[in-house]
Design a protein around this motif. Structure first.
Motif, short mmCIF file in Angstrom:
data_model
loop_
_atom_site.label_atom_id
_atom_site.label_comp_id
_atom_site.label_asym_id
_atom_site.label_seq_id
_atom_site.Cartn_x
_atom_site.Cartn_y
_atom_site.Cartn_z
N UNK A 50 0.87 -1.19 0.00
CA UNK A 50 0.00 0.00 0.00
C UNK A 50 0.90 1.24 0.00
N UNK A 51 0.99 1.90 -1.13
CA UNK A 51 1.89 3.05 -1.28
C UNK A 51 1.10 4.31 -1.57
N UNK A 52 1.31 5.34 -0.76
CA UNK A 52 0.63 6.64 -0.92
C UNK A 52 1.73 7.70 -1.12
N UNK A 53 1.82 8.26 -2.35
CA UNK A 53 2.87 9.24 -2.68
C UNK A 53 2.36 10.67 -2.54
N UNK A 54 3.21 11.50 -1.87
CA UNK A 54 2.97 12.96 -1.76
C UNK A 54 1.57 13.28 -1.27
N UNK A 55 1.26 12.74 -0.10
CA UNK A 55 -0.02 13.03 0.54
C UNK A 55 0.22 14.15 1.57
N UNK A 65 4.15 7.56 2.06
CA UNK A 65 4.07 6.49 3.07
C UNK A 65 3.84 5.16 2.34
N UNK A 66 4.59 4.14 2.80
CA UNK A 66 4.44 2.79 2.24
C UNK A 66 4.13 1.81 3.38
N UNK A 67 3.02 1.06 3.21
CA UNK A 67 2.63 0.05 4.22
C UNK A 67 2.48 -1.32 3.59
N UNK A 68 2.64 -2.36 4.38
CA UNK A 68 2.47 -3.74 3.93
C UNK A 68 1.27 -4.33 4.65
N UNK A 69 0.30 -4.85 3.87
CA UNK A 69 -0.93 -5.43 4.45
C UNK A 69 -1.10 -6.86 3.96
N UNK A 70 -1.61 -7.71 4.87
CA UNK A 70 -1.95 -9.09 4.53
C UNK A 70 -3.47 -9.23 4.67
N UNK A 71 -4.15 -9.59 3.56
CA UNK A 71 -5.61 -9.71 3.57
C UNK A 71 -6.00 -11.06 2.97
N UNK A 72 -7.20 -11.55 3.32
CA UNK A 72 -7.72 -12.78 2.74
C UNK A 72 -9.23 -12.83 2.90
N UNK A 73 -9.86 -13.60 2.01
CA UNK A 73 -11.30 -13.84 2.11
C UNK A 73 -11.53 -14.84 3.23
N UNK A 103 -8.78 0.14 -1.80
CA UNK A 103 -9.52 0.49 -0.59
C UNK A 103 -8.57 0.85 0.54
N UNK A 104 -7.54 0.06 0.74
CA UNK A 104 -6.57 0.32 1.80
C UNK A 104 -5.82 1.63 1.55
N UNK A 105 -5.45 1.88 0.30
CA UNK A 105 -4.71 3.11 -0.01
C UNK A 105 -5.57 4.34 0.27
N UNK A 106 -6.88 4.26 -0.04
CA UNK A 106 -7.76 5.38 0.26
C UNK A 106 -7.83 5.67 1.75
N UNK A 130 -4.52 2.64 13.49
CA UNK A 130 -5.64 3.40 12.92
C UNK A 130 -5.99 2.91 11.52
N UNK A 131 -4.96 2.70 10.68
CA UNK A 131 -5.23 2.20 9.31
C UNK A 131 -5.87 0.82 9.38
#
Length: 427
Positions: A50-55, A65-73, A103-106, A130-131
């Motif tokens: 999850x990468x958000x540039x120049x926020x 900001x760069x984040x790493x997320x693990x998701x699954x159904x 969705x996560x990036x938003x 929070x995220x």
């Protein structure tokens, strides 16, 4: 037809008889071809970068900001699996990952906009929580669960974070210089106090050493006088004790000699007694024993001869009585048997004779077949119309037996068949 899927996959069966559709996560199901349809959806864990540039943050500072997320159904939750099937059925893992990533990036961008750079940089755990919290509530409605979220990197192109680092570095360096000066000052003061205490302690120690030396000398003189007195007394006592010890040794030697003499006398007396007993044991007692042995053997032999004679006489008497009794009993039995046979012949006449002949028939058959039992080898030839083997031999014996009645009738004049019939009617 049976279909199966692993634990990282779910199957959805729809069509005739499946309303609502049947959802199975990791298992098997039977599907009717043509009238039912089976679809699959992945349950693998998806890793999202999850990468958000120049926020822009709350203070208007643009950061990336760069984040790493693990998701699954979530296949174990039926409601979430149903929601995921409605939204992602027919989509690939890449398409599902892209939807979850957007969705996560938003949500990540929204949270960055409400925080300052310092809050994000200094408290990464709070930002990640929070995220995770906001994104989880939104992705649950899609049937996706957030397994984990970690903030990987925070940087900016305006050197804002670098400037914060410089200010913090300068503050740390200033505090370090102040701390060093204070430490040196305290060290000098403590060193002076330590030197003063060292000198005072040294003087005090020298005074105590002088006092101790004086006390040592005085006590040493007193101890020396006392030691010399005790040494003289000890030497006198030693000489006295030596004399007493020599006297006691002489007395003990005399006592030892007396004891030795007494023991020698005792040993001589015991030797005399031993020799007397040895003489008695070797000469007198063996003679008495031999005499007693001969007397007992003679007595035993005499008793044995008497008992053997008596036993032999008794055995002869009992044997004679037994033979007489057996002869008498045998005579009575034979007489009784002859009497009964005579009565039987008198009563049954021909029937008794037939009975006797019938009793002897097995013996006759045995005598007839005896030559066959002694044959070592029998060779039989068949003409095709008769029996062969054991049956032939038995038949020939029976044929000889059937000729016996005629032979008996010629010899005795008694027809066995007729006599047998009459006997049966009488009975």
């Amino acid at each position: 037809m049976f279909y199966t899927c692993g634990p990282n996959e779910a199957m959805v069966v729809s069509g005739c008889g499946r309303s609502p559709p049947l959802m199975i996560a990791g298992g098997r199901v039977f599907v009717f071809p043509c009238i039912q349809q089976i679809q699959r959806i992945t349950l693998n864990t998806l890793t999202l970068n999850v990468k958000s540039d120049k926020v822009y943050t709350r203070h208007g500072v643009p950061i990336s900001v760069t984040g790493i997320a693990q998701v699954k159904i979530q296949g174990q939750n039926k409601e979430m699996l149903a929601a995921a099937c409605q939204m992602f059925m027919g989509k690939s893992e890449a398409e599902i990952s892209q939807i979850a990533l957007e969705t996560l990036e938003g949500h990540q961008r929204a949270i960055i906009a409400h925080l300052t750079v310092e809050e994000i940089y200094q408290d990464r755990k709070k930002f990640s929580e929070q995220v995770f919290k906001v994104a989880s509530s939104d992705l649950v409605n899609m049937g996706i669960g957030v397994v984990s979220y970690t903030l990987k990197d925070v940087h900016d192109d305006q050197d804002y974070l670098h400037s914060l680092g410089k200010a913090r570095t300068a503050q740390v360096q200033r505090d370090a210089r102040i701390g060093e000066a204070q430490y040196k000052r305290d060290a000098v003061i403590k060193e002076a106090h330590a030197m003063q205490e060292k000198v005072s302690a040294q003087y005090k120690n020298e005074i105590d050493m002088a006092k101790a030396q004086r006390d040592y000398e005085l006590k040493k003189a007193a101890y020396d006088a006392e030691v010399n007195t005790k040494k003289a007394e000890s030497e006198m006592a030693y000489q006295l004790q030596v004399a007493k010890t020599k006297q006691r040794i002489e007395e003990e030697k005399m006592q030892v000699q007396v004891v030795e003499r007494t023991q020698q006398i005792t040993l001589q007396e015991q030797e005399i007694i031993r020799k007397e007993k040895e003489l008695e044991a070797k000469i007198k007692k063996p003679a008495d024993a031999e005499k007693y042995k001969l007397e007992k053997l003679a007595e035993a032999q005499r008793l044995q001869l008497i008992m053997e004679a008596e036993a032999e006489a008794e055995a002869i008497r009992m044997k004679g009585e037994a033979e007489a009794f057996a002869t008498e009993a045998k005579g009575r039995a034979e007489a009784e048997q002859m009497s009964k046979k005579a009565e039987a012949f008198k009563q049954y006449k021909d029937g008794a004779m037939v009975d006797m002949l019938l009793e002897k028939l097995p013996l006759m058959a045995e005598e007839i077949s005896k030559p066959l039992t002694k044959a070592q080898k029998v060779t039989m030839v068949s003409n095709g119309g008769s029996e062969v083997g054991a049956a032939k031999l038995a038949g020939e014996v029976l044929e000889i037996m059937t000729k016996l009645p005629n032979t008996v009738e010629k010899l005795t004049g008694v027809n066995i068949s007729q006599a047998s019939g009459k006997t049966t009617m009488v009975r």
